[in-house]
Design a protein around this motif. Structure first.
Motif, PDB file in Angstrom:
ATOM      1  N   ALA A 128      13.338  -9.017   0.186  1.00  0.00           N
ATOM      2  CA  ALA A 128      14.522  -9.291  -0.629  1.00  0.00           C
ATOM      3  C   ALA A 128      15.538  -8.192  -0.373  1.00  0.00           C
ATOM      4  CB  ALA A 128      14.164  -9.347  -2.111  1.00  0.00           C
ATOM      5  N   HIS A 129      16.769  -8.463  -0.737  1.00  0.00           N
ATOM      6  CA  HIS A 129      17.828  -7.460  -0.649  1.00  0.00           C
ATOM      7  C   HIS A 129      18.757  -7.647  -1.838  1.00  0.00           C
ATOM      8  CE1 HIS A 129      21.173 -10.160   0.501  1.00  0.00           C
ATOM      9  NE2 HIS A 129      20.195 -10.894   0.989  1.00  0.00           N
ATOM     10  N   ALA A 130      19.471  -6.602  -2.200  1.00  0.00           N
ATOM     11  CA  ALA A 130      20.399  -6.692  -3.328  1.00  0.00           C
ATOM     12  C   ALA A 130      21.481  -5.631  -3.177  1.00  0.00           C
ATOM     13  CB  ALA A 130      19.668  -6.502  -4.655  1.00  0.00           C
ATOM     14  N   THR A 131      22.677  -5.984  -3.604  1.00  0.00           N
ATOM     15  CA  THR A 131      23.746  -5.005  -3.766  1.00  0.00           C
ATOM     16  C   THR A 131      23.920  -4.807  -5.258  1.00  0.00           C
ATOM     17  OG1 THR A 131      24.854  -5.732  -1.734  1.00  0.00           O
ATOM     18  CG2 THR A 131      26.158  -4.474  -3.302  1.00  0.00           C
ATOM     19  N   THR A 132      23.648  -3.607  -5.728  1.00  0.00           N
ATOM     20  CA  THR A 132      23.624  -3.339  -7.161  1.00  0.00           C
ATOM     21  C   THR A 132      25.040  -3.376  -7.752  1.00  0.00           C
ATOM     22  OG1 THR A 132      23.894  -0.937  -7.008  1.00  0.00           O
ATOM     23  CG2 THR A 132      21.652  -1.834  -6.750  1.00  0.00           C
ATOM     24  N   ALA A 133      25.098  -3.300  -9.077  1.00  0.00           N
ATOM     25  CA  ALA A 133      26.386  -3.339  -9.763  1.00  0.00           C
ATOM     26  C   ALA A 133      27.305  -2.209  -9.324  1.00  0.00           C
ATOM     27  CB  ALA A 133      26.166  -3.275 -11.278  1.00  0.00           C
ATOM     28  N   ALA A 147      16.016   2.716  -9.334  1.00  0.00           N
ATOM     29  CA  ALA A 147      16.523   1.837  -8.281  1.00  0.00           C
ATOM     30  C   ALA A 147      15.984   0.416  -8.444  1.00  0.00           C
ATOM     31  CB  ALA A 147      16.157   2.396  -6.906  1.00  0.00           C
ATOM     32  N   ALA A 148      14.707   0.292  -8.797  1.00  0.00           N
ATOM     33  CA  ALA A 148      14.118  -1.032  -8.999  1.00  0.00           C
ATOM     34  C   ALA A 148      14.776  -1.755 -10.164  1.00  0.00           C
ATOM     35  CB  ALA A 148      12.617  -0.909  -9.231  1.00  0.00           C
ATOM     36  N   LEU A 149      15.122  -1.036 -11.218  1.00  0.00           N
ATOM     37  CA  LEU A 149      15.811  -1.649 -12.355  1.00  0.00           C
ATOM     38  C   LEU A 149      17.216  -2.100 -11.960  1.00  0.00           C
ATOM     39  CD1 LEU A 149      14.717   0.750 -15.248  1.00  0.00           C
ATOM     40  CD2 LEU A 149      14.006  -1.635 -14.891  1.00  0.00           C
ATOM     41  N   VAL A 204      20.522  -7.411 -10.763  1.00  0.00           N
ATOM     42  CA  VAL A 204      21.313  -8.399 -10.027  1.00  0.00           C
ATOM     43  C   VAL A 204      20.452  -9.440  -9.331  1.00  0.00           C
ATOM     44  CG1 VAL A 204      23.253  -6.835  -9.709  1.00  0.00           C
ATOM     45  CG2 VAL A 204      21.447  -6.890  -7.995  1.00  0.00           C
ATOM     46  N   ARG A 205      19.173  -9.092  -9.058  1.00  0.00           N
ATOM     47  CA  ARG A 205      18.278 -10.043  -8.393  1.00  0.00           C
ATOM     48  C   ARG A 205      16.833  -9.762  -8.798  1.00  0.00           C
ATOM     49  NH1 ARG A 205      19.728 -11.263  -2.536  1.00  0.00           N
ATOM     50  NH2 ARG A 205      20.978 -12.810  -3.632  1.00  0.00           N
ATOM     51  N   PRO A 206      16.343 -10.378  -9.849  1.00  0.00           N
ATOM     52  CA  PRO A 206      14.942 -10.190 -10.247  1.00  0.00           C
ATOM     53  C   PRO A 206      14.008 -10.729  -9.171  1.00  0.00           C
ATOM     54  CG  PRO A 206      16.233 -11.232 -11.996  1.00  0.00           C
ATOM     55  CD  PRO A 206      17.062 -11.283 -10.757  1.00  0.00           C
ATOM     56  N   GLU A 207      13.112  -9.908  -8.703  1.00  0.00           N
ATOM     57  CA  GLU A 207      12.172 -10.306  -7.656  1.00  0.00           C
ATOM     58  C   GLU A 207      10.774  -9.832  -8.032  1.00  0.00           C
ATOM     59  OE1 GLU A 207      12.460 -12.037  -4.906  1.00  0.00           O
ATOM     60  OE2 GLU A 207      14.644 -12.324  -4.877  1.00  0.00           O
ATOM     61  N   GLY A 208       9.800 -10.714  -7.879  1.00  0.00           N
ATOM     62  CA  GLY A 208       8.425 -10.341  -8.177  1.00  0.00           C
ATOM     63  C   GLY A 208       7.923  -9.201  -7.325  1.00  0.00           C
ATOM     64  N   ALA A 209       8.433  -9.099  -6.081  1.00  0.00           N
ATOM     65  CA  ALA A 209       7.983  -8.041  -5.175  1.00  0.00           C
ATOM     66  C   ALA A 209       8.344  -6.651  -5.681  1.00  0.00           C
ATOM     67  CB  ALA A 209       8.573  -8.262  -3.779  1.00  0.00           C
ATOM     68  N   LEU A 210       9.285  -6.560  -6.618  1.00  0.00           N
ATOM     69  CA  LEU A 210       9.632  -5.250  -7.179  1.00  0.00           C
ATOM     70  C   LEU A 210       8.444  -4.631  -7.909  1.00  0.00           C
ATOM     71  CD1 LEU A 210      13.201  -6.048  -8.554  1.00  0.00           C
ATOM     72  CD2 LEU A 210      12.669  -4.407  -6.743  1.00  0.00           C
ATOM     73  N   ALA A 267       7.865  -1.570   0.013  1.00  0.00           N
ATOM     74  CA  ALA A 267       8.632  -0.325   0.107  1.00  0.00           C
ATOM     75  C   ALA A 267      10.082  -0.623  -0.254  1.00  0.00           C
ATOM     76  CB  ALA A 267       8.548   0.261   1.510  1.00  0.00           C
ATOM     77  N   LEU A 268      10.682   0.234  -1.064  1.00  0.00           N
ATOM     78  CA  LEU A 268      12.071   0.070  -1.477  1.00  0.00           C
ATOM     79  C   LEU A 268      12.934   1.044  -0.677  1.00  0.00           C
ATOM     80  CD1 LEU A 268      14.077  -1.315  -3.349  1.00  0.00           C
ATOM     81  CD2 LEU A 268      13.558   0.414  -5.092  1.00  0.00           C
ATOM     82  N   LEU A 269      13.926   0.489   0.021  1.00  0.00           N
ATOM     83  CA  LEU A 269      14.776   1.279   0.912  1.00  0.00           C
ATOM     84  C   LEU A 269      16.228   1.182   0.470  1.00  0.00           C
ATOM     85  CD1 LEU A 269      13.282  -0.085   4.267  1.00  0.00           C
ATOM     86  CD2 LEU A 269      12.414   1.808   2.867  1.00  0.00           C
ATOM     87  N   ARG A 270      17.002   2.219   0.820  1.00  0.00           N
ATOM     88  CA  ARG A 270      18.434   2.213   0.547  1.00  0.00           C
ATOM     89  C   ARG A 270      19.182   2.219   1.878  1.00  0.00           C
ATOM     90  NH1 ARG A 270      18.501   5.889  -2.726  1.00  0.00           N
ATOM     91  NH2 ARG A 270      18.992   4.773  -4.653  1.00  0.00           N
TER      92      ARG A 270
END
Length: 260
Positions: free
Chosen positions: A42-47, A110-112, A117-123, A131-134
């Motif tokens: 998944a990917h997301a651009t935060t607020a 970061a996960a929050l 913006v995009r709730p994902e179970g993988a979080l 792995a969570l990357l920026r």
């Protein structure tokens, strides 16, 4: 801002807003030098405009980052029309920069932000199977209708996506499936030539967009709302007012129609 050769962008929103709107779409590929493109979890651009990417902890992307502070990367996001079209890709967004693992101390925050913006179970698997990357941006390029436009990373971060982006697919599918009369009334004011067909292309805060397909090509037109919307809750009333105007005043209604 630079523009590469091609047709002018077909929209009334600012380029940064359109880029942020495209960033909300799901189809994406993550490209690293010397490796095959990978599809992130998944990917997301935060607020606040940060670009976050979820990848498998045992995948190639995570392996490329092992022992590295960062690696150069390109995230490609595609905006596809919510209904079937001959050419369904409305826009492509290239986000390039440096990919960095989110530090353990920052993972929860970061996960929050991601989930907002995009709730994902993988979080729930961050720190384990995921792995969570920026992605720290160096360049943002938006391609629409053959035209490529560069957006500054700061402009991209400061912009906001179209307020109807989250409901657009559901709205158009609902109209096409359950209210073909509404779509027929909206596109009834669109001038169509021999051999041309009109299909719904999208809806945003400015109005409805239609794709006119013809042999060998297409063109896009917009049926405008009287004023831009600010939230999805205004869509039903705005559509009703637009339909009343279209049905009541033939000549005056033509003013509502603009080429995108």
């Amino acid at each position: 801002m630079t523009t590469c050769p091609g047709s002018p962008a077909l929209s009334v929103a600012g380029t940064a807003e359109r880029a942020r709107t495209t960033a909300t779409r799901l189809p994406a590929a993550l490209c690293l030098p010397g490796r095959q493109p990978a599809r992130p979890l998944a990917h997301a651009t935060t607020a606040t405009g940060s670009v976050l990417v979820l990848v498998p902890s045992d995948g190639e992307v995570a392996a490329a980052l092992a022992g590295q502070a960062d690696v150069s990367a390109l995230l490609v996001v595609s905006d596809r029309a919510p209904v079937p079209l001959r050419d369904p890709v409305r826009a492509t967004l290239w986000l390039s920069g440096w990919l960095t693992p989110v530090a353990p101390a920052d993972r929860t925050a970061a996960a929050l932000d991601f989930a907002e913006v995009r709730p994902e179970g993988a979080l729930l698997d961050v720190g384990g199977a995921a792995a969570l990357l920026r992605l720290d941006l160096a360049e943002v390029v938006l391609r629409e209708g053959g035209a490529c436009t560069e957006v500054s990373p700061a402009g991209f971060a400061a912009a906001r996506p179209d307020p109807l982006a989250a409901v657009e697919e559901r709205v158009l599918r609902h109209l096409e499936r359950d209210h073909p009369d509404v779509l027929a009334a909206l596109r009834g004011r669109v001038a169509v030539g021999p051999g041309e067909t009109v299909r719904p292309l999208g809806v945003d805060r400015f109005g409805y967009r239609f794709r006119i397909e013809r042999p060998g090509g297409h063109r896009d037109v917009r049926v405008r709302f009287p004023r831009p919307l600010t939230c999805p809750g205004q869509l039903h009333a705005a559509t009703s007012r637009l339909l009343c105007a279209l049905r009541a005043a033939g000549d005056e209604a033509e003013e509502a129609i603009r080429t995108c």
